[in-house]
Structure formats: C-alpha cells, structure tokens
Scaffold this motif. Structure first.
Motif, PDB file in Angstrom:
ATOM      1  N   UNK A  31      38.501  39.977  39.880  1.00 19.86           N
ATOM      2  CA  UNK A  31      38.589  41.141  38.988  1.00 19.86           C
ATOM      3  C   UNK A  31      38.554  42.721  39.812  1.00 19.86           C
ATOM      4  N   UNK A  32      37.586  42.392  40.911  1.00 22.91           N
ATOM      5  CA  UNK A  32      37.433  43.960  41.520  1.00 22.91           C
ATOM      6  C   UNK A  32      37.853  44.031  42.877  1.00 22.91           C
ATOM      7  N   UNK A  33      38.383  43.018  43.596  1.00 21.14           N
ATOM      8  CA  UNK A  33      38.801  43.064  45.008  1.00 21.14           C
ATOM      9  C   UNK A  33      40.171  42.929  45.391  1.00 21.14           C
ATOM     10  N   UNK A  34      40.874  42.530  44.314  1.00 21.74           N
ATOM     11  CA  UNK A  34      42.472  42.195  44.598  1.00 21.74           C
ATOM     12  C   UNK A  34      42.873  43.552  43.947  1.00 21.74           C
ATOM     13  N   UNK A  89      31.458  32.481  39.169  1.00 20.15           N
ATOM     14  CA  UNK A  89      30.815  33.997  39.239  1.00 20.15           C
ATOM     15  C   UNK A  89      31.587  34.809  40.167  1.00 20.15           C
ATOM     16  N   UNK A  90      31.301  34.108  41.483  1.00 23.15           N
ATOM     17  CA  UNK A  90      31.676  34.897  42.651  1.00 23.15           C
ATOM     18  C   UNK A  90      33.100  35.078  42.526  1.00 23.15           C
ATOM     19  N   UNK A  91      33.867  33.985  42.169  1.00 24.38           N
ATOM     20  CA  UNK A  91      35.561  33.790  42.243  1.00 24.38           C
ATOM     21  C   UNK A  91      36.009  34.907  41.207  1.00 24.38           C
ATOM     22  N   UNK A  92      35.410  35.044  39.859  1.00 25.36           N
ATOM     23  CA  UNK A  92      35.721  36.020  38.904  1.00 25.36           C
ATOM     24  C   UNK A  92      35.515  37.243  39.517  1.00 25.36           C
ATOM     25  N   UNK A  93      34.317  37.621  39.951  1.00 21.30           N
ATOM     26  CA  UNK A  93      34.079  39.102  40.195  1.00 21.30           C
ATOM     27  C   UNK A  93      34.872  39.473  41.402  1.00 21.30           C
ATOM     28  N   UNK A  94      35.398  38.562  42.422  1.00 24.70           N
ATOM     29  CA  UNK A  94      36.221  39.046  43.576  1.00 24.70           C
ATOM     30  C   UNK A  94      37.640  39.167  43.038  1.00 24.70           C
TER      31      UNK A  94
END
Length: 114
Positions: free
Chosen positions: A43-46, A36-41
């Motif tokens: 998607x939204x932080x790169x 979850x944390x890897x997927x959200x980061x």
C-alpha cells in the motif's frame, strides 16, 4: 526473530498448549505478521512508474513475460563471464525446493506423529 520466539513461548506457556498447539500458534503468528507487513508495504511503498518495455504486437503480457524470461535465461547460461551468477541462481532454485519440501514434511510429521 527473537521477539517472535519470545512471544511464541509466552503465548504457549499462558495458553498451556502442547507441541501441536504451539505449532498452530506459530503458524498463525507468522501468517498474520507476513500478511500485515506485505499489505503495508504494498500500500505505502510501491510508487507509480512508467513501463520499461511495451508489450509486442499480437502478444499478451503473459506470453511476452515468458519470452523475456527465456531470453534472459539463455543469455545468462550462454555467457561464460557470468558463471558465478549461473551457480548462484542454481543454488537459489535448489534451496527453495528444499525449503518447500521441509515445510511440507514437517507439517505432515506434526499431523501424523505428534
């Protein structure tokens, strides 16, 4: 970490699991949290950004990546001013191997002994 342990203890108590069941719950929780944390980061932080270097002619991205890694490696290890960085990288490499070995051995131990 503390929240993770509290949730793990609550779940293993509610579900009345043994050691192997608790280990399975822990691995499932760790996998779901990391995914979850890897997927959200991802998607939204790169953000989009231009390339720092171009791939040389008659070379692939894979080959040029390894060429850059090897030149960086030799530059770090040939420069006498960066001895602290040299030992830091060595310690990181050895600790990563030790962590991987520990996780493999503990999984085997849980499977065969417990």
């Amino acid at each position: 970490m503390l929240i993770f342990l509290i949730i793990l203890i609550l779940l293993s108590t509610i579900l009345q699991t043994d050691d192997i069941g608790t280990a399975r719950i822990s691995q499932t929780m760790a996998f779901l949290t990391c995914t979850t944390v890897f997927g959200l980061s991802w998607k939204f932080f790169f953000r989009q950004r231009p390339a720092l270097r171009k791939v040389p002619e008659n070379s692939t991205l894979f080959a040029s990546g390894f060429q850059k890694l090897s030149s960086t490696f030799f530059h770090i290890y040939s420069n006498q001013q960066w001895h602290a960085l040299r030992y830091f990288l060595l310690s990181i490499m050895l600790s990563e191997g030790a962590t991987a070995a520990l996780s493999t051995i503990s999984t085997t131990y849980l499977t065969h002994v417990l």
